[in-house]
Write a protein that holds these residues in place. Structure first.
Motif, PDB file in Angstrom:
ATOM      1  N   LEU A  86       0.820  -1.210   0.000  1.00  0.00           N
ATOM      2  CA  LEU A  86       0.000   0.000   0.000  1.00  0.00           C
ATOM      3  C   LEU A  86       0.853   1.258   0.000  1.00  0.00           C
ATOM      4  CD1 LEU A  86      -2.835  -1.121   2.447  1.00  0.00           C
ATOM      5  CD2 LEU A  86      -2.927  -0.940  -0.038  1.00  0.00           C
ATOM      6  N   ILE A  87       1.985   1.221   0.676  1.00  0.00           N
ATOM      7  CA  ILE A  87       2.891   2.379   0.636  1.00  0.00           C
ATOM      8  C   ILE A  87       3.525   2.492  -0.746  1.00  0.00           C
ATOM      9  CG2 ILE A  87       5.052   3.303   1.564  1.00  0.00           C
ATOM     10  CD1 ILE A  87       4.180   2.306   4.311  1.00  0.00           C
ATOM     11  N   ASN A  88       3.836   1.353  -1.351  1.00  0.00           N
ATOM     12  CA  ASN A  88       4.317   1.383  -2.738  1.00  0.00           C
ATOM     13  C   ASN A  88       3.290   2.054  -3.647  1.00  0.00           C
ATOM     14  OD1 ASN A  88       6.639   0.075  -1.994  1.00  0.00           O
ATOM     15  ND2 ASN A  88       6.077  -1.909  -2.870  1.00  0.00           N
ATOM     16  N   TYR A  89       2.038   1.698  -3.435  1.00  0.00           N
ATOM     17  CA  TYR A  89       0.975   2.316  -4.239  1.00  0.00           C
ATOM     18  C   TYR A  89       0.961   3.828  -4.042  1.00  0.00           C
ATOM     19  CZ  TYR A  89      -3.664   3.918  -5.522  1.00  0.00           C
ATOM     20  OH  TYR A  89      -4.704   4.634  -6.052  1.00  0.00           O
ATOM     21  N   ALA A  90       1.101   4.282  -2.800  1.00  0.00           N
ATOM     22  CA  ALA A  90       1.097   5.719  -2.519  1.00  0.00           C
ATOM     23  C   ALA A  90       2.209   6.444  -3.274  1.00  0.00           C
ATOM     24  CB  ALA A  90       1.229   5.960  -1.016  1.00  0.00           C
ATOM     25  N   TYR A  91       3.314   5.764  -3.500  1.00  0.00           N
ATOM     26  CA  TYR A  91       4.441   6.365  -4.217  1.00  0.00           C
ATOM     27  C   TYR A  91       4.357   6.149  -5.726  1.00  0.00           C
ATOM     28  CZ  TYR A  91       7.120   7.718  -0.090  1.00  0.00           C
ATOM     29  OH  TYR A  91       7.560   8.344   1.057  1.00  0.00           O
ATOM     30  N   GLY A  92       3.283   5.540  -6.189  1.00  0.00           N
ATOM     31  CA  GLY A  92       3.146   5.334  -7.625  1.00  0.00           C
ATOM     32  C   GLY A  92       3.858   4.115  -8.144  1.00  0.00           C
ATOM     33  N   LEU A  93       4.319   3.245  -7.246  1.00  0.00           N
ATOM     34  CA  LEU A  93       4.998   2.023  -7.675  1.00  0.00           C
ATOM     35  C   LEU A  93       3.971   0.945  -8.005  1.00  0.00           C
ATOM     36  CD1 LEU A  93       7.849   1.885  -5.027  1.00  0.00           C
ATOM     37  CD2 LEU A  93       8.018   2.663  -7.401  1.00  0.00           C
ATOM     38  N   GLU A  94       4.374  -0.009  -8.809  1.00  0.00           N
ATOM     39  CA  GLU A  94       3.517  -1.117  -9.190  1.00  0.00           C
ATOM     40  C   GLU A  94       3.326  -2.063  -8.016  1.00  0.00           C
ATOM     41  OE1 GLU A  94       3.866  -3.477 -13.100  1.00  0.00           O
ATOM     42  OE2 GLU A  94       4.882  -4.725 -11.602  1.00  0.00           O
ATOM     43  N   ILE A  95       2.077  -2.506  -7.828  1.00  0.00           N
ATOM     44  CA  ILE A  95       1.815  -3.571  -6.859  1.00  0.00           C
ATOM     45  C   ILE A  95       1.135  -4.717  -7.593  1.00  0.00           C
ATOM     46  CG2 ILE A  95       1.597  -1.920  -4.970  1.00  0.00           C
ATOM     47  CD1 ILE A  95      -1.386  -2.443  -4.959  1.00  0.00           C
ATOM     48  N   ILE A  96       1.217  -5.882  -7.034  1.00  0.00           N
ATOM     49  CA  ILE A  96       0.681  -7.079  -7.682  1.00  0.00           C
ATOM     50  C   ILE A  96      -0.394  -7.685  -6.792  1.00  0.00           C
ATOM     51  CG2 ILE A  96       1.230  -9.394  -8.491  1.00  0.00           C
ATOM     52  CD1 ILE A  96       4.047  -8.359  -9.128  1.00  0.00           C
ATOM     53  N   ILE A  97      -1.539  -7.978  -7.393  1.00  0.00           N
ATOM     54  CA  ILE A  97      -2.643  -8.634  -6.695  1.00  0.00           C
ATOM     55  C   ILE A  97      -2.801 -10.024  -7.300  1.00  0.00           C
ATOM     56  CG2 ILE A  97      -5.092  -8.534  -6.131  1.00  0.00           C
ATOM     57  CD1 ILE A  97      -4.949  -5.512  -6.586  1.00  0.00           C
ATOM     58  N   ASP A  98      -2.684 -11.032  -6.459  1.00  0.00           N
ATOM     59  CA  ASP A  98      -2.837 -12.393  -6.959  1.00  0.00           C
ATOM     60  C   ASP A  98      -3.644 -13.219  -5.965  1.00  0.00           C
ATOM     61  OD1 ASP A  98      -1.074 -13.111  -4.903  1.00  0.00           O
ATOM     62  OD2 ASP A  98       0.675 -13.033  -6.221  1.00  0.00           O
ATOM     63  N   ASN A  99      -3.799 -14.498  -6.245  1.00  0.00           N
ATOM     64  CA  ASN A  99      -4.630 -15.349  -5.406  1.00  0.00           C
ATOM     65  C   ASN A  99      -4.072 -15.517  -4.005  1.00  0.00           C
ATOM     66  OD1 ASN A  99      -2.627 -17.057  -6.974  1.00  0.00           O
ATOM     67  ND2 ASN A  99      -3.313 -18.540  -5.439  1.00  0.00           N
ATOM     68  N   ASP A 100      -2.774 -15.308  -3.825  1.00  0.00           N
ATOM     69  CA  ASP A 100      -2.167 -15.508  -2.511  1.00  0.00           C
ATOM     70  C   ASP A 100      -2.385 -14.322  -1.571  1.00  0.00           C
ATOM     71  OD1 ASP A 100      -1.120 -18.050  -3.108  1.00  0.00           O
ATOM     72  OD2 ASP A 100       0.596 -17.151  -4.120  1.00  0.00           O
ATOM     73  N   ASN A 101      -2.489 -13.120  -2.136  1.00  0.00           N
ATOM     74  CA  ASN A 101      -2.559 -11.957  -1.250  1.00  0.00           C
ATOM     75  C   ASN A 101      -3.852 -11.171  -1.330  1.00  0.00           C
ATOM     76  OD1 ASN A 101      -2.444 -10.477  -3.614  1.00  0.00           O
ATOM     77  ND2 ASN A 101      -0.533  -9.432  -3.143  1.00  0.00           N
ATOM     78  N   VAL A 102      -4.781 -11.556  -2.218  1.00  0.00           N
ATOM     79  CA  VAL A 102      -5.935 -10.700  -2.480  1.00  0.00           C
ATOM     80  C   VAL A 102      -6.798 -10.473  -1.247  1.00  0.00           C
ATOM     81  CG1 VAL A 102      -7.335 -12.632  -3.337  1.00  0.00           C
ATOM     82  CG2 VAL A 102      -7.886 -10.285  -4.012  1.00  0.00           C
ATOM     83  N   GLN A 103      -7.035 -11.517  -0.443  1.00  0.00           N
ATOM     84  CA  GLN A 103      -7.926 -11.335   0.691  1.00  0.00           C
ATOM     85  C   GLN A 103      -7.286 -10.480   1.781  1.00  0.00           C
ATOM     86  OE1 GLN A 103      -9.923 -14.865   2.050  1.00  0.00           O
ATOM     87  NE2 GLN A 103     -10.623 -13.910   3.937  1.00  0.00           N
ATOM     88  N   SER A 104      -6.021 -10.757   2.118  1.00  0.00           N
ATOM     89  CA  SER A 104      -5.369  -9.966   3.162  1.00  0.00           C
ATOM     90  C   SER A 104      -5.103  -8.541   2.681  1.00  0.00           C
ATOM     91  CB  SER A 104      -4.060 -10.633   3.590  1.00  0.00           C
ATOM     92  OG  SER A 104      -3.161 -10.757   2.500  1.00  0.00           O
ATOM     93  N   LEU A 105      -4.786  -8.372   1.390  1.00  0.00           N
ATOM     94  CA  LEU A 105      -4.569  -7.032   0.859  1.00  0.00           C
ATOM     95  C   LEU A 105      -5.877  -6.246   0.838  1.00  0.00           C
ATOM     96  CD1 LEU A 105      -2.535  -5.062  -0.340  1.00  0.00           C
ATOM     97  CD2 LEU A 105      -3.015  -6.026  -2.599  1.00  0.00           C
TER      98      LEU A 105
END
Length: 589
Positions: A86-105
């Motif tokens: 989420l901090i990466n997102y705030a800085y405009g960096l790419e984040i990855i959403i996949d089956n392993d992290n989608v619920q906790s993210l």
């Protein structure tokens, strides 16, 4: 509980602060350190960067509390990897959403108020929705009040449809009592026999009998015990008597006597436990009411069952009529009103008449008339009431002209009367309308300004109309239906002036997303047409009849999963246009 593995989804915010010198994560000008669950050294970042994109920090820093001035913040319930994302997102960096992290993210994005990431997580979940995870998604959707209503409805519909398999899984055993009650009491629960519902309740209770025994009475009242098998009924009554002492020894005799009563009478006396669920008591059919065939008005009511590709008939209307408004109420009651029903001195006259269909007698019964006679209105039911919108009337008693109308009427079955509600912002005739998420949506139409691209939404809780994103293709005499995905499909119609047999019909199909307020182009139909019937049934959209270069009886079917149209094998019993079309459940047999 995990989402089925799939392709990964990448999300990139518009800006990229990494391009600004000395403004990067861990850079020399960082004035904040954020720690997650693991209590590691934390993430060095800038207060104004994270507060600009993360609502939690924005509120915290503006609160004036002592925590707002701390240089080290510890978020004990957020895993480090999600916090980093989420901090990466705030800085405009790419984040990855996949089956392993989608619920906790998703949990982290909701807690820290990062709407864009939460929306991306929901979109990923929706793309992976299936019968193995729909129960989890249905429950998970409640944790985010911003989640798309169509996802929750889509997941709930899938839970109902696959209840037999879902009730055998681990997720089912983890349901709380309130959510289980919501599922059990639905008429739409798909089971071959009511015994399945009873066994599901027993299985859920046995998973934790110590704490769940007290919940059993509230669950048993949702079982339709009139439809339990003779081998299960005594066991059910025994369990019910054990946990609900109010039941007496005559319950079994009473239950047996109910089977001798007409279902409508039994339901009126004993409530919904005597009403069959639609999966074993009803067939879902598309019903076509009234209309016109080559200038001749119709009174016939035909039902189409796509599972058997067969047609059947219901009781005919009292009069021939076309251009009616028709709505389906919560109990599958049909209500029709308005329309053109007689010709006087060469002029078709519109009517105030309103009718309601009674399944128990297979008859159409009069209800109070509309306050205003109107032809080609649109009608839909929301919140237990029927709304009749627009259409055409006349400036004079001789009906020498037709004028689009702005008035809207509401029928309340509790008071059995019609009342006016907020009028349309503009007069509308020959438009399409659907009910979705307790709101009305109108599309296109015709008035003194010509063919319209207007899209309007009515919220009955506010008694207010608002304008939405315009139709990409202005049209009238079009048809609209809500797909199983929650998108609203607007099909066919005419883009020119008043249609006739020489008018070129439209084949274009456009889908409206009511959550995003956006339009999407879809594949064209094979047959251009206007004044057609349309209905969504068994996850497919059926378009029936209408007019092209000739009156049509063809049926086309749209598959949302593949985005393709196909000509259906069966056809209407006869060519038809300007008729009422909807999906209802009719008693089997």
């Amino acid at each position: 509980m995990e989402i089925v593995p799939s392709v990964r989804l990448k999300l990139n915010p518009d800006s990229n602060l990494q391009d600004i010198p000395h403004l990067d994560i861990g850079g020399p000008l960082c004035d904040l350190r954020v720690r997650g669950t693991e209590q590691q050294e934390g993430i060095a970042c800038h207060r104004h960067v994270v507060s600009s994109q993360i609502g939690y920090f924005r509120l915290l820093f503006a609160s004036g509390m002592k925590e707002s001035r701390q240089e080290d913040i510890w978020l004990r319930n957020i895993p480090n990897d999600n916090l980093q994302a989420l901090i990466n997102y705030a800085y405009g960096l790419e984040i990855i959403i996949d089956n392993d992290n989608v619920q906790s993210l998703l949990d982290a994005a909701i807690f820290l108020d990062v709407p864009a990431v939460a929306d991306a997580c929901w979109a990923f979940v929706e793309s992976q929705l299936n019968e193995t995870n729909c129960l989890m998604v249905y429950c998970l959707a409640e944790c985010d009040t911003r989640t798309r209503p169509r996802l929750e409805k889509k997941a709930k519909a899938m839970v109902f449809r696959h209840f037999s398999e879902i009730s055998q899984g681990q997720d089912f055993l983890e349901l709380d009592k309130d959510k289980l009650s919501q599922i059990l009491r639905s008429d739409l629960l798909s089971v071959e026999h009511e015994d399945e519902v009873y066994r599901a309740v027993v299985r859920w209770t046995d998973h934790d009998p110590g704490s769940r025994k007290l919940e059993v009475p509230d669950l048993l009242k949702h079982i339709r015990y009139l439809f339990l098998s003779p081998s299960i009924l005594p066991v059910f009554l025994g369990l019910s008597n054990a946990v609900t002492p109010k039941r007496d020894e005559h319950d079994a005799e009473k239950a047996n006597s109910l089977s001798d009563l007409p279902k409508s009478l039994a339901e009126s006396i004993f409530g919904s436990t005597c009403r069959p669920r639609r999966s074993y008591g009803f067939d879902n059919v598309t019903v076509c009411v009234g209309g016109k065939n080559r200038g001749y008005r119709l009174d016939c009511v035909d039902c189409f069952n796509p599972l058997t590709s067969s047609w059947s008939k219901m009781s005919s209307l009292p009069d021939t009529v076309n251009g009616i408004g028709m709505a389906v109420m919560e109990d599958d009651t049909l209500l029709v009103c308005g329309g053109f029903n007689v010709v006087q001195d060469g002029i078709s006259l519109v009517t105030k008449r309103a009718l309601r269909y009674d399944f128990s007698t297979n008859n159409w019964n009069d209800i109070p008339e509309l306050q205003t006679a109107r032809g080609t209105p649109c009608a839909a039911a929301i919140g237990g009431r029927v709304y009749v919108v627009g259409g055409c009337g006349s400036h004079n008693a001789q009906w020498t002209d037709y004028v689009p109308m702005q008035t809207v009427e509401c029928y309340d079955p509790m008071t059995n009367c019609w009342t006016y509600v907020a009028p349309l912002p503009i007069p509308l005739d020959n438009f399409a309308m659907v009910a979705y998420d307790d709101r009305l949506y109108t599309f296109g139409g015709y008035n003194a300004d010509g063919v319209l691209d207007a899209v309007l939404c009515y919220d009955p809780s506010l008694d207010k109309w608002t304008e939405l994103a315009k139709l990409p293709t202005a049209r009238h005499w079009c048809s609209a239906s809500v797909g199983s995905s929650g998108l609203i499909y607007v099909i066919g119609g005419v883009s020119g002036a008043m249609p006739d047999m020489d008018t070129e019909s439209l084949s274009c199909v456009e889908a409206y997303d009511p959550v995003a307020n956006q339009w999407h182009k879809k594949d064209d139909m094979h047959i251009p047409r206007y004044n057609a019937g349309i209905a969504c049934l068994n996850d497919k959209i059926y378009v029936l009849g209408g007019v092209s270069q000739q009156y049509g009886s063809a049926i086309e079917m749209y598959d949302e999963a593949t985005g393709t149209w196909a000509i259906y094998d069966s056809q209407l019993p006869s060519a038809r246009e300007a008729f009422g079309c909807a999906v209802i459940g009719i008693p089997k047999g």
